[in-house]
Design an enzyme around this catalytic site. Structure first.
Site, mmCIF file in Angstrom:
data_model
loop_
_atom_site.group_PDB
_atom_site.id
_atom_site.type_symbol
_atom_site.label_atom_id
_atom_site.label_comp_id
_atom_site.label_asym_id
_atom_site.label_seq_id
_atom_site.Cartn_x
_atom_site.Cartn_y
_atom_site.Cartn_z
ATOM 1 N N ARG A 184 -14.648 -12.929 26.457
ATOM 2 C CA ARG A 184 -14.367 -11.510 26.668
ATOM 3 C C ARG A 184 -14.588 -11.190 28.144
ATOM 4 O O ARG A 184 -15.378 -11.849 28.826
ATOM 5 C CB ARG A 184 -15.294 -10.658 25.812
ATOM 6 C CG ARG A 184 -15.013 -10.757 24.335
ATOM 7 C CD ARG A 184 -16.066 -10.008 23.518
ATOM 8 N NE ARG A 184 -15.800 -10.158 22.108
ATOM 9 C CZ ARG A 184 -16.213 -11.190 21.376
ATOM 10 N NH1 ARG A 184 -16.921 -12.158 21.914
ATOM 11 N NH2 ARG A 184 -15.920 -11.247 20.084
ATOM 12 N N HIS B 122 -7.968 -8.236 27.134
ATOM 13 C CA HIS B 122 -8.018 -9.049 25.916
ATOM 14 C C HIS B 122 -6.809 -9.970 25.779
ATOM 15 O O HIS B 122 -6.850 -10.917 24.999
ATOM 16 C CB HIS B 122 -8.148 -8.151 24.688
ATOM 17 C CG HIS B 122 -9.508 -8.194 24.071
ATOM 18 N ND1 HIS B 122 -10.671 -8.060 24.800
ATOM 19 C CD2 HIS B 122 -9.891 -8.370 22.789
ATOM 20 C CE1 HIS B 122 -11.704 -8.146 23.984
ATOM 21 N NE2 HIS B 122 -11.261 -8.330 22.764
ATOM 22 N N ARG C 8 -7.743 -13.667 26.416
ATOM 23 C CA ARG C 8 -8.449 -14.262 25.276
ATOM 24 C C ARG C 8 -7.469 -14.556 24.136
ATOM 25 O O ARG C 8 -7.502 -15.622 23.525
ATOM 26 C CB ARG C 8 -9.536 -13.277 24.858
ATOM 27 C CG ARG C 8 -10.408 -13.650 23.722
ATOM 28 C CD ARG C 8 -11.516 -12.578 23.620
ATOM 29 N NE ARG C 8 -12.137 -12.541 22.323
ATOM 30 C CZ ARG C 8 -13.093 -13.362 21.915
ATOM 31 N NH1 ARG C 8 -13.524 -14.309 22.709
ATOM 32 N NH2 ARG C 8 -13.622 -13.236 20.720
ATOM 33 N N HIS D 166 -14.928 -15.147 15.452
ATOM 34 C CA HIS D 166 -14.514 -14.122 14.501
ATOM 35 C C HIS D 166 -15.136 -14.382 13.142
ATOM 36 O O HIS D 166 -15.511 -15.509 12.820
ATOM 37 C CB HIS D 166 -12.993 -14.107 14.353
ATOM 38 C CG HIS D 166 -12.283 -13.530 15.537
ATOM 39 N ND1 HIS D 166 -10.951 -13.736 15.771
ATOM 40 C CD2 HIS D 166 -12.721 -12.748 16.555
ATOM 41 C CE1 HIS D 166 -10.597 -13.105 16.882
ATOM 42 N NE2 HIS D 166 -11.659 -12.510 17.380
ATOM 43 N N TYR E 112 -5.366 -10.927 15.105
ATOM 44 C CA TYR E 112 -5.826 -10.745 16.481
ATOM 45 C C TYR E 112 -4.925 -11.463 17.483
ATOM 46 O O TYR E 112 -4.590 -10.918 18.529
ATOM 47 C CB TYR E 112 -7.262 -11.254 16.585
ATOM 48 C CG TYR E 112 -7.879 -11.148 17.950
ATOM 49 C CD1 TYR E 112 -8.470 -9.965 18.379
ATOM 50 C CD2 TYR E 112 -7.898 -12.239 18.818
ATOM 51 C CE1 TYR E 112 -9.055 -9.862 19.625
ATOM 52 C CE2 TYR E 112 -8.478 -12.143 20.065
ATOM 53 C CZ TYR E 112 -9.052 -10.958 20.465
ATOM 54 O OH TYR E 112 -9.627 -10.864 21.707
#
Length: 185
Positions: free
Chosen positions: A40, A133, A136, A159, A168
Site C-alpha cells: 500500500r 492502489h 498494488r 486479503h 479487487y
C-alpha cells in the site's frame, strides 16, 4: 470503496516505467516499488534507505494490518526493482526516506503527492482510473494472470478471502464483461 483499475497492458506498464525514469527517478522508484511489491502507498512512503539498500528481501510490518496477528511480511525484491534501487540509493543516507520530499528535512512525500504523480502519469497516457492502489492491483492482476492461483494473490495482498481478491484486481469484472459481450436473447 472507490475501485480504481490495475494496469492490464504490460506494454503500457513498460512505457510508464520509461516515462518516469526519463523524467523523475524518485517517481520511477515509487512506481517500481508499487508494481513489484504490492505494498500500500502508506507502507511504501514509510520505507527508509536502510530497509532496501543492498537487500534481496524487504521485511515490513504493514500499517493497515497491524491489528492482525501476523502483519510482518518478507517480500523478495524483483531484479528490475533491485537494479533501480541500487542506482537510486547509492548516495543516500541509511536514515533517509526512499521517496523523500523536497519539502522539509527528511520527510517522505505525502499520499496526496503520490496520487498527484500518478494522475500526471494518467494524463500523459490517457488512463481514466489510475491512482495509488492501481500499482498494488497491477501486481495482483498480472500475478493472477500468470499463475491463476487466487490464493497466492490473496496471501500477497493480505486479503481475507479469494472472492474479494478477484474483485479487487478486476478479474471478476473482466469475466462478467467478457460474458456480456457474447450474450444474446
Amino acid at each position: 470503496m472507490n475501485f480504481v483499475q490495475p494496469i492490464r497492458d504490460p506494454v503500457l506498464i513498460k512505457q510508464i516505467e520509461q516515462f518516469l525514469k526519463n523524467n523523475n527517478e524518485r517517481n520511477y522508484i515509487l512506481f517500481l516499488l508499487g508494481i513489484y511489491t504490492g505494498l500500500r502507498i502508506s507502507d511504501i512512503l514509510s520505507l527508509k534507505v536502510k530497509d532496501l539498500k543492498e537487500k534481496n528481501y524487504l521485511i515490513i510490518n504493514e500499517k493497515k494490518t497491524r491489528k492482525k496477528k501476523n502483519n510482518t511480511r518478507t517480500i523478495e525484491l524483483n531484479p528490475i526493482l533491485k537494479r533501480g534501487l541500487k542506482k537510486f540509493l547509492i548516495d543516500k543516507s541509511s536514515d533517509d526516506y526512499v521517496i523523500k520530499s523536497r519539502v522539509g528535512n527528511n520527510k517522505p512525500i505525502t499520499r496526496e503527492r503520490a496520487y498527484m504523480i500518478l494522475r500526471e502519469v494518467a494524463n500523459e497516457f490517457d488512463i481514466d482510473s489510475l491512482a495509488c492502489h492501481s500499482m498494488r492491483k497491477t501486481l495482483g492482476f498480472h500475478l493472477y494472470q500468470q499463475t491463476k492461483d487466487v490464493v497466492l494473490v490473496q496471501k500477497l495482498l493480505n486479503h481475507e478471502n479469494p472472492s474479494y481478491t478477484l474483485r479487487y484486481i478486476g478479474v471478476e469484472q473482466d469475466l462478467v464483461n467478457s460474458k456480456l459481450g457474447g450474450f444474446k436473447y
